[in-house]
Motif scaffolding. Sequence first.
Motif, PDB file in Angstrom:
ATOM      1  N   PHE A 713      43.445  52.296  39.120  1.00 19.51           N
ATOM      2  CA  PHE A 713      42.952  50.976  38.726  1.00 19.51           C
ATOM      3  C   PHE A 713      44.055  49.930  38.868  1.00 19.51           C
ATOM      4  O   PHE A 713      43.795  48.780  39.255  1.00 19.51           O
ATOM      5  CB  PHE A 713      42.422  50.999  37.289  1.00 19.51           C
ATOM      6  CG  PHE A 713      41.603  49.784  36.954  1.00 19.51           C
ATOM      7  CD1 PHE A 713      40.263  49.724  37.291  1.00 19.51           C
ATOM      8  CD2 PHE A 713      42.172  48.681  36.334  1.00 19.51           C
ATOM      9  CE1 PHE A 713      39.494  48.593  37.009  1.00 19.51           C
ATOM     10  CE2 PHE A 713      41.423  47.552  36.048  1.00 19.51           C
ATOM     11  CZ  PHE A 713      40.075  47.506  36.382  1.00 19.51           C
ATOM     12  N   VAL A 714      45.292  50.299  38.564  1.00 15.79           N
ATOM     13  CA  VAL A 714      46.411  49.371  38.751  1.00 15.79           C
ATOM     14  C   VAL A 714      46.487  48.930  40.209  1.00 15.79           C
ATOM     15  O   VAL A 714      46.688  47.747  40.509  1.00 15.79           O
ATOM     16  CB  VAL A 714      47.741  50.025  38.312  1.00 15.79           C
ATOM     17  CG1 VAL A 714      48.933  49.200  38.789  1.00 15.79           C
ATOM     18  CG2 VAL A 714      47.787  50.177  36.797  1.00 15.79           C
ATOM     19  N   ARG A 715      46.311  49.884  41.108  1.00 19.72           N
ATOM     20  CA  ARG A 715      46.358  49.514  42.526  1.00 19.72           C
ATOM     21  C   ARG A 715      45.235  48.550  42.892  1.00 19.72           C
ATOM     22  O   ARG A 715      45.399  47.689  43.761  1.00 19.72           O
ATOM     23  CB  ARG A 715      46.311  50.773  43.395  1.00 19.72           C
ATOM     24  CG  ARG A 715      47.614  51.582  43.367  1.00 19.72           C
ATOM     25  CD  ARG A 715      47.606  52.699  44.377  1.00 19.72           C
ATOM     26  NE  ARG A 715      46.723  53.789  43.974  1.00 19.72           N
ATOM     27  CZ  ARG A 715      47.120  54.847  43.286  1.00 19.72           C
ATOM     28  NH1 ARG A 715      48.395  54.957  42.914  1.00 19.72           N
ATOM     29  NH2 ARG A 715      46.272  55.806  42.972  1.00 19.72           N
ATOM     30  N   SER A 716      44.089  48.677  42.217  1.00 17.19           N
ATOM     31  CA  SER A 716      42.968  47.788  42.536  1.00 17.19           C
ATOM     32  C   SER A 716      43.196  46.358  42.044  1.00 17.19           C
ATOM     33  O   SER A 716      42.526  45.434  42.525  1.00 17.19           O
ATOM     34  CB  SER A 716      41.666  48.340  41.933  1.00 17.19           C
ATOM     35  OG  SER A 716      41.569  48.079  40.537  1.00 17.19           O
ATOM     36  N   VAL A 717      44.125  46.157  41.107  1.00 20.66           N
ATOM     37  CA  VAL A 717      44.385  44.804  40.597  1.00 20.66           C
ATOM     38  C   VAL A 717      45.666  44.217  41.173  1.00 20.66           C
ATOM     39  O   VAL A 717      46.069  43.117  40.792  1.00 20.66           O
ATOM     40  CB  VAL A 717      44.475  44.781  39.046  1.00 20.66           C
ATOM     41  CG1 VAL A 717      43.212  45.353  38.419  1.00 20.66           C
ATOM     42  CG2 VAL A 717      45.695  45.533  38.544  1.00 20.66           C
ATOM     43  N   THR A 718      46.308  44.931  42.101  1.00 16.45           N
ATOM     44  CA  THR A 718      47.596  44.473  42.628  1.00 16.45           C
ATOM     45  C   THR A 718      47.503  43.079  43.229  1.00 16.45           C
ATOM     46  O   THR A 718      48.359  42.213  42.965  1.00 16.45           O
ATOM     47  CB  THR A 718      48.124  45.466  43.673  1.00 16.45           C
ATOM     48  OG1 THR A 718      48.343  46.738  43.048  1.00 16.45           O
ATOM     49  CG2 THR A 718      49.433  44.974  44.277  1.00 16.45           C
ATOM     50  N   ALA A 719      46.492  42.847  44.037  1.00 18.29           N
ATOM     51  CA  ALA A 719      46.365  41.531  44.678  1.00 18.29           C
ATOM     52  C   ALA A 719      46.202  40.434  43.634  1.00 18.29           C
ATOM     53  O   ALA A 719      46.792  39.342  43.760  1.00 18.29           O
ATOM     54  CB  ALA A 719      45.186  41.530  45.647  1.00 18.29           C
ATOM     55  N   GLU A 720      45.419  40.691  42.597  1.00 15.86           N
ATOM     56  CA  GLU A 720      45.207  39.692  41.547  1.00 15.86           C
ATOM     57  C   GLU A 720      46.493  39.445  40.766  1.00 15.86           C
ATOM     58  O   GLU A 720      46.839  38.295  40.454  1.00 15.86           O
ATOM     59  CB  GLU A 720      44.096  40.155  40.607  1.00 15.86           C
ATOM     60  CG  GLU A 720      43.793  39.222  39.454  1.00 15.86           C
ATOM     61  CD  GLU A 720      43.258  37.872  39.900  1.00 15.86           C
ATOM     62  OE1 GLU A 720      43.372  36.903  39.113  1.00 15.86           O
ATOM     63  OE2 GLU A 720      42.720  37.780  41.015  1.00 15.86           O
ATOM     64  N   LEU A 721      47.229  40.514  40.439  1.00 14.54           N
ATOM     65  CA  LEU A 721      48.495  40.344  39.730  1.00 14.54           C
ATOM     66  C   LEU A 721      49.496  39.569  40.580  1.00 14.54           C
ATOM     67  O   LEU A 721      50.238  38.717  40.072  1.00 14.54           O
ATOM     68  CB  LEU A 721      49.088  41.710  39.366  1.00 14.54           C
ATOM     69  CG  LEU A 721      48.601  42.376  38.075  1.00 14.54           C
ATOM     70  CD1 LEU A 721      49.287  43.724  37.897  1.00 14.54           C
ATOM     71  CD2 LEU A 721      48.857  41.500  36.865  1.00 14.54           C
ATOM     72  N   ALA A 722      49.529  39.858  41.879  1.00  8.54           N
ATOM     73  CA  ALA A 722      50.451  39.144  42.767  1.00  8.54           C
ATOM     74  C   ALA A 722      50.168  37.649  42.748  1.00  8.54           C
ATOM     75  O   ALA A 722      51.104  36.827  42.718  1.00  8.54           O
ATOM     76  CB  ALA A 722      50.327  39.692  44.188  1.00  8.54           C
ATOM     77  N   GLU A 723      48.905  37.290  42.753  1.00  8.31           N
ATOM     78  CA  GLU A 723      48.533  35.875  42.723  1.00  8.31           C
ATOM     79  C   GLU A 723      48.957  35.231  41.414  1.00  8.31           C
ATOM     80  O   GLU A 723      49.425  34.085  41.390  1.00  8.31           O
ATOM     81  CB  GLU A 723      47.026  35.749  42.925  1.00  8.31           C
ATOM     82  CG  GLU A 723      46.530  34.315  43.019  1.00  8.31           C
ATOM     83  CD  GLU A 723      45.043  34.239  43.310  1.00  8.31           C
ATOM     84  OE1 GLU A 723      44.407  33.241  42.902  1.00  8.31           O
ATOM     85  OE2 GLU A 723      44.509  35.179  43.938  1.00  8.31           O
ATOM     86  N   ARG A 724      48.817  35.951  40.316  1.00 12.30           N
ATOM     87  CA  ARG A 724      49.158  35.394  39.009  1.00 12.30           C
ATOM     88  C   ARG A 724      50.678  35.290  38.820  1.00 12.30           C
ATOM     89  O   ARG A 724      51.155  34.403  38.120  1.00 12.30           O
ATOM     90  CB  ARG A 724      48.545  36.255  37.898  1.00 12.30           C
ATOM     91  CG  ARG A 724      47.019  36.279  37.917  1.00 12.30           C
ATOM     92  CD  ARG A 724      46.433  37.063  36.750  1.00 12.30           C
ATOM     93  NE  ARG A 724      44.978  37.138  36.856  1.00 12.30           N
ATOM     94  CZ  ARG A 724      44.159  37.584  35.900  1.00 12.30           C
ATOM     95  NH1 ARG A 724      44.694  38.034  34.759  1.00 12.30           N
ATOM     96  NH2 ARG A 724      42.866  37.607  36.081  1.00 12.30           N
ATOM     97  N   ILE A 725      51.435  36.231  39.417  1.00 12.26           N
ATOM     98  CA  ILE A 725      52.884  36.240  39.245  1.00 12.26           C
ATOM     99  C   ILE A 725      53.580  35.301  40.241  1.00 12.26           C
ATOM    100  O   ILE A 725      54.715  34.878  40.021  1.00 12.26           O
ATOM    101  CB  ILE A 725      53.419  37.682  39.393  1.00 12.26           C
ATOM    102  CG1 ILE A 725      52.958  38.536  38.202  1.00 12.26           C
ATOM    103  CG2 ILE A 725      54.934  37.734  39.478  1.00 12.26           C
ATOM    104  CD1 ILE A 725      53.341  40.007  38.304  1.00 12.26           C
ATOM    105  N   GLU A 726      52.914  34.942  41.302  1.00 15.21           N
ATOM    106  CA  GLU A 726      53.546  34.165  42.373  1.00 15.21           C
ATOM    107  C   GLU A 726      54.271  32.912  41.893  1.00 15.21           C
ATOM    108  O   GLU A 726      55.388  32.639  42.363  1.00 15.21           O
ATOM    109  CB  GLU A 726      52.501  33.785  43.431  1.00 15.21           C
ATOM    110  CG  GLU A 726      53.107  33.062  44.622  1.00 15.21           C
ATOM    111  CD  GLU A 726      52.085  32.737  45.689  1.00 15.21           C
ATOM    112  OE1 GLU A 726      52.484  32.231  46.746  1.00 15.21           O
ATOM    113  OE2 GLU A 726      50.884  32.992  45.452  1.00 15.21           O
TER     114      GLU A 726
END
Length: 731
Positions: A713-726
Amino acid sequence: MTTRAESAQALPVAAPTLPEAAERSSRGGRYQPEIQGLRALAVLLVVGYHFWPEHLTGGYVGVDVFFVISGYLITAHLFKEAARTGRIRLGQFWARRIRRLLPLSLLVLGITAVAAVMILPSTEWQNTRRQIFASALYVQNWILADDAIDYSKADERATAVQHFWSLSVEEQFYVLWPVLLAVVLGLAVLARRGRQSVHGEAVARSHTRTIFLWVIGLLGAGSLAFSIYYTADSAAQAYFVTPTRIWEFALGALLALLLGATQFTGRWGNLLGWTGLAMILGSAYLYSELTPFPGWTALIPTVGATLLMACGGRDSWTGIHWWFSLRPVTAIGDWSYAIYLWHWPVVILSPYLLETADLWHVKVALILGVVVVSALSTRFFETPLRRAKILLPTWRTMVAAGVGMALVMALAHYSVERVEQEFTASDLSEDHPCYGYRALANPDQCGDPFEGTQGLTPSAADVAAQPQEPVHPGCQAGADDDGVPECWLGALASEADGTIAVFGDSHATMWLPALDEIARDAGKRLLVLTRSGCTPRAATFVEADDPCGEANLEILDRLSEDAEVETIVIAASQMMGGFEGPDVEVDLPDSEVELTEQGRSVITPIQVWLDAEKEVVVLGEIPRLNLERNATETLPECVALNEDDPAACNDDLEDTWVSERWLTQSQDVFAEAENYHFIPTEDLLCSEEEATCFAVLGGAITYNDNSHVSQNFVRSVTAELAERIEPALQG
């Protein structure tokens, strides 16, 4: 466990001097029924403890009573043979043990292997199979000792064969003890040859006894000293390992060598016997899981058992041995081995079959059923095989044992493999546009993501195994590790431009698959400074050693001074405790948040690094699902039990807030801080509109326990986390 027939192997040797008021009574080599009664007491204590652990909190001492009995009977038998023949026939001894113990134990293991895949959730199959292998080979105690220090296995449920740990200890005793005594006996024979001819003659009984007493006494004293030390140093391991228990067998062995079947009767002898019973029962009622065991505290029940075997009266009603020799009591003793084998699988499996398994009258019925099955299996399975003429030759017994063990392990392996193959595989993969979090983020494209209609990828069993199979092994420090162990991920040092540091407990470690990819894509090194069970804080314990707190303070200074570290990511569990106010004084912003001393300790590192002009990313605490079921059921297990309706494992959003959540509240404290970045995580797993947190999203089980997000599940949210951390990386 020893047989009823072996209760007759006690020796008529002279007793040492004891209080004169106690009358000595030697009954030669005849059957001692009170030992069967003591066995009955021991097994009933263990059964009572397992069925009512909240009431009979120290019933586990029954196992220690068994160890003393075994030491007594086995040593008596070996000494009798050594004194009579001058040697110990190891092959014949082991063959008798095998014929007595293996048939019933292998039967229970085989039936449990099949029952496990029929009754238990799939999350339990692999560990049960693993422990069936260990039990069949009689090394279960070492497996459990190893698991006891493995943080990732700390929350594993007990398997249906976990009770084989004590049988493993006994079997190891049966293998090593006669070898030790045979070696000692051989050396004694060689030593005497220089003084007199001993060819064809037995070593003198008194000389043999003296040598055995010295060797066993020294070995027992050493084992007791080690048990006391190791129990204080590593209690979880000490409970299972064989060296901490040898002295209990030695205690029974010394009794056999000193007294044999000579018993102390009369008024004072009977009083000592009742005192021994009181010591056993007192331990069973007063001890608990908090009692350091099996260190010096194990002396109380084991010395009690020794007193009860050596001392007692046979007068009706008042004699302790009269009570322990009553036929109903000795019958339970005759079946005690079978009762011990059968009762624990019933304890583990019955809650999956009966919703009322926790009611007292149901437990009584289950215990009566165990007794009946034990009586029948002893009478019609164990006894006939033990006496079977075809198995009497030693080599046949050994071959049969090897074949039986192999068959049980093959059955356990095949049962799991066969049933797992029947599971319907999901068509989803982690790359699917509607897998995991992506199903929650795109309901118009993916449809209803909540009911798990897409199947499961990976399976519940695979998700449950993730804590034992970290993506980045060694990247999380142990709770008691000294200093600041570090791990480097992300971009290669030669290609990186700057460093991202990760600070926190296992709830920071669980995000590493995503943070590693985010760092590599950003061309940053990822410095992992996480520690199991260690809340990210600026405080140390006041009255206890605190490697966690000391390491955290070192990390505060190190990251503040390291110019290469540009961004610091902080994450932690909701659950924390044991520390108070911060050891570092900083000026926190004024806010409406009412900070406790613990809250100030948690958010102080944020201020320290903001003052050092670092970009600080705070990940909000994730929801903690089904807190009331944490002790008995993990989320993957719940899903495995409710595969047709995984929504049954969902939780109300408000119920997942189980603490003050200081990291989440820090967004109000640092609302005006330019370099502060709060990243919510709750909405990755829950729907605010439905006020629900989900067990399954887009075919992915969300947690691998009840509080750590699954790797997939962590891998499935990676793109979303990247956008939030950018924004923090661009700062």
